[in-house]
Design a protein around this motif. Sequence first.
Motif, short mmCIF file in Angstrom:
data_model
loop_
_atom_site.label_atom_id
_atom_site.label_comp_id
_atom_site.label_asym_id
_atom_site.label_seq_id
_atom_site.Cartn_x
_atom_site.Cartn_y
_atom_site.Cartn_z
N GLY A 62 0.80 -1.44 0.19
CA GLY A 62 0.14 -0.06 0.07
C GLY A 62 0.77 1.44 0.11
O GLY A 62 0.92 2.32 -0.84
N VAL A 63 2.01 1.44 0.78
CA VAL A 63 2.99 2.27 0.68
C VAL A 63 3.00 2.44 -0.73
O VAL A 63 3.41 3.31 -1.37
CB VAL A 63 3.58 2.78 2.04
N GLN A 64 3.92 1.71 -1.08
CA GLN A 64 4.47 1.56 -2.40
C GLN A 64 3.74 2.02 -3.50
O GLN A 64 4.23 2.55 -4.81
CB GLN A 64 5.11 0.08 -2.73
N HIS A 65 2.91 1.82 -3.55
CA HIS A 65 1.45 2.40 -4.27
C HIS A 65 1.28 4.60 -4.25
O HIS A 65 1.18 4.66 -5.29
CB HIS A 65 -0.19 1.64 -4.41
N VAL A 66 1.14 4.48 -3.45
CA VAL A 66 1.98 5.66 -2.88
C VAL A 66 2.90 5.95 -3.50
O VAL A 66 2.98 7.33 -4.25
CB VAL A 66 1.56 6.38 -1.37
N ALA A 67 3.78 5.60 -2.88
CA ALA A 67 5.38 6.07 -3.45
C ALA A 67 6.25 6.14 -4.85
O ALA A 67 6.40 7.11 -5.36
CB ALA A 67 6.26 4.88 -2.39
N GLU A 68 4.95 5.39 -5.41
CA GLU A 68 5.05 5.24 -6.69
C GLU A 68 4.83 6.71 -7.74
O GLU A 68 5.53 6.82 -8.84
CB GLU A 68 4.66 4.01 -7.68
N LEU A 69 4.19 7.04 -6.88
CA LEU A 69 3.77 8.71 -7.34
C LEU A 69 5.10 9.71 -7.29
O LEU A 69 5.35 10.53 -8.36
CB LEU A 69 2.82 9.95 -6.47
N GLY A 70 5.80 9.49 -7.05
CA GLY A 70 7.36 10.35 -6.70
C GLY A 70 8.70 9.87 -7.75
O GLY A 70 8.56 10.92 -8.39
N VAL A 71 8.04 8.79 -8.69
CA VAL A 71 8.92 8.19 -10.16
C VAL A 71 8.14 8.91 -10.69
O VAL A 71 9.16 9.43 -11.91
CB VAL A 71 8.94 6.91 -9.94
N ILE A 72 6.83 9.11 -10.35
CA ILE A 72 5.41 9.84 -11.87
C ILE A 72 5.86 10.84 -11.83
O ILE A 72 6.62 11.79 -12.99
CB ILE A 72 4.53 9.71 -11.58
N PHE A 73 6.37 11.52 -10.14
CA PHE A 73 6.81 13.34 -10.58
C PHE A 73 7.71 12.98 -11.16
O PHE A 73 8.10 14.31 -11.74
CB PHE A 73 6.43 13.89 -8.94
N LEU A 74 8.53 12.87 -11.17
CA LEU A 74 10.38 13.21 -11.99
C LEU A 74 10.30 12.72 -12.67
O LEU A 74 11.25 13.09 -13.71
CB LEU A 74 10.86 11.79 -10.70
N LEU A 75 10.29 12.03 -13.58
CA LEU A 75 9.61 11.65 -15.09
C LEU A 75 8.83 13.10 -15.51
O LEU A 75 9.86 13.38 -16.52
CB LEU A 75 8.65 10.71 -14.87
N PHE A 76 8.11 13.79 -14.91
CA PHE A 76 8.09 15.34 -15.23
C PHE A 76 8.77 15.94 -15.38
O PHE A 76 8.46 16.59 -15.99
CB PHE A 76 6.47 15.02 -14.61
N THR A 77 9.39 15.96 -14.73
CA THR A 77 10.35 16.86 -14.02
C THR A 77 11.15 16.91 -15.01
O THR A 77 12.32 17.94 -15.90
CB THR A 77 10.39 16.97 -13.02
N ILE A 78 11.70 15.73 -15.90
CA ILE A 78 13.15 15.31 -16.42
C ILE A 78 11.93 15.52 -18.19
O ILE A 78 13.17 16.57 -18.47
CB ILE A 78 12.62 14.10 -16.70
N GLY A 79 11.15 15.74 -18.14
CA GLY A 79 10.41 15.28 -19.23
C GLY A 79 10.27 17.36 -19.12
O GLY A 79 10.63 17.63 -20.63
N LEU A 80 10.47 17.99 -18.47
CA LEU A 80 9.95 19.34 -18.61
C LEU A 80 11.10 20.24 -18.41
O LEU A 80 11.12 20.90 -19.28
CB LEU A 80 9.15 19.89 -17.06
N GLU A 81 12.10 19.41 -18.70
CA GLU A 81 14.01 20.34 -18.90
C GLU A 81 14.11 19.88 -20.06
O GLU A 81 15.62 20.30 -20.29
CB GLU A 81 14.75 19.36 -17.40
N LEU A 82 13.38 19.52 -20.72
CA LEU A 82 14.19 18.86 -22.00
C LEU A 82 12.81 19.26 -23.42
O LEU A 82 12.09 20.30 -22.92
CB LEU A 82 13.78 17.65 -22.33
N SER A 83 13.13 18.89 -24.52
CA SER A 83 12.41 20.00 -25.67
C SER A 83 12.11 18.34 -26.24
O SER A 83 13.40 17.82 -26.67
CB SER A 83 12.44 20.95 -25.72
N PHE A 84 11.70 18.01 -27.57
CA PHE A 84 11.68 17.53 -28.38
C PHE A 84 12.65 17.44 -28.92
O PHE A 84 13.48 16.27 -30.17
CB PHE A 84 10.17 17.79 -29.98
N GLU A 85 13.34 18.54 -29.97
CA GLU A 85 14.45 18.89 -30.06
C GLU A 85 15.80 18.08 -29.31
O GLU A 85 16.56 17.68 -29.81
CB GLU A 85 15.03 20.32 -30.34
N ARG A 86 16.01 18.36 -28.27
CA ARG A 86 17.05 18.13 -27.13
C ARG A 86 16.84 16.44 -27.10
O ARG A 86 18.17 15.86 -27.06
CB ARG A 86 16.70 18.83 -25.92
#
Length: 575
Positions: A62-86
Amino acid sequence: MSTEAHPIVAVPYVLEIVAFLVTVVVLVPMMKRIKVSPVLGYLAVGAIIGPYALGWVSDVAGVQHVAELGVIFLLFTIGLELSFERLRAYSKLIFGFGSLQVGLTAIVIAVAAWTWGNSVQVAIIIGLCLALSSTAMVMQLLAERGENATVHGRTSFAALLFQDLAVVPILILLGVFGGDSGDSLWVNVGLALGKAVLVVAVIVIIGRYVLRYLFRVASATRSVDVFTAMILLAVLATSVATGMAGLSMALGAFLAGLLLAETEFRHQIESEIEPFKGLLLGLFFMGVGMNIDFVMAFDKGIWVLLSVLGLLGIKAVIASCIARLFLPTWGASMRTGLILAEAGEFAFVVIGQATLTYSLMPADVGQFMVVVAGISMALTPVLAWLGQKVEEGLQTQEPALEVAQEDADRIHGHVVILGFGRVGQSVASVLASQGIPYIAFDANTPLVKAMRLKGEPVFFGDGSKVDVLERAGIAVASALLITTGDVTTSETMVKRVHAQWPALSILVRARDAVHSHNLIASGATSVVPEALEASLQLSGHVLCALGLPREEANACMEVIRRNNYDALPKSKMSL
């Protein structure tokens, strides 16, 4: 008297939340003070309060299901620092290095697992899931150490991105092995991959228009709550969409970040999302620590130790050797191999489904693999430190200070910096914080060696020579920055570069107004007169000290700045 239970008891995961917040408030500052990654603190606390130690937490899933949101937000911020050109600039590393690393590693580990007595299907699943590394651990460590834009940082990110894409066929294969479908393997895989491509295409096409419009509507309300809710909606909606299609939810979050990276809301989104990402990632690392079974680790101590060392050794050697095909030095290659040597969070998902959902893997084998994966992830900070030491040891020789000719084809869309003094280093730190690749040159050998030991992409070279610039991939660079303070040298550089590559953006540090005019006449795209900027900064502070409000002082300085810049030729000048 009421016999109802204390209301706190009814709050789910309250003990876990309290333990987590205590870790954030007390342990993280302590570990930062002694210069140790807070990730180790999260892992240690998770292991202590988990079901295999004090037992304060029993529902780890149960804790891990909530904690998986951490990885989701991490990947979101990584995408935010990129662009299709990069992203296109990373294509060789993503599909070249990434695919070879995952494929060869999976084969070697699968053969070892099959030799140890596992069935072919179980061996393949073990090989595939352990071939992946921890996106959360590696990207967090790279960010903490300011290494996102270094050679090994960019290469590691490319490999991790391919691994996120590889999640799709692995989950498909797991379902095929555990399912009762009468269709052939290739039919199932083909149908699932076709659906995956369709979902990603729909998200990209619709998201380009819908997300920008929705964020404009949210920002027009001037409500922080509405804007934050819009961010959460964008992240979670795209994650759910890819998850329902059988893809990684983290991949959906990455796509959302990528789509928003090219909008005017990018920086505000980064600011609002940072607390969510940091706290949820910390919770994720605690969940990883909770999976470490100390009883099994002690009962089968020697086998667990040998398995962990074997896993780290196999992955480090394979990744290092493959990275050398794409990177200029063995130091950067081995550093990349070591930081990717641990297992990833995806191993817990695959092993859990293989044992509980599909009954493919015996429970004792699954638990053993979970322990090995958890311990290897806990060692990631140690692997990062070891990689740095290995690279430093291999960089004591002089030849590594120059860029090899064959490396020019591996660079694309980067910024070339000529002069790596205080100005060059300041600009490089900003580029690194945004995940923008760069390569720098300086004629100061001791400085270059010191920067190389820190993992910076800095090389010895004379920036006024065309062959040096060609080795830096200037033909496919996004911009050239000249920071040297020498008037004659900077003008010579601008003339030669503009004559050879007239379409390239050339940004130059100028000494004064006269130097600025000469640089623009030579072909510079943009100049910054240091004397003017320094005097404006000092003038603004003087006005504030005399009682003028900060806004009025800034407005006054901006008028003077524009008057001075407007005096320069407008056909070349850009602000």
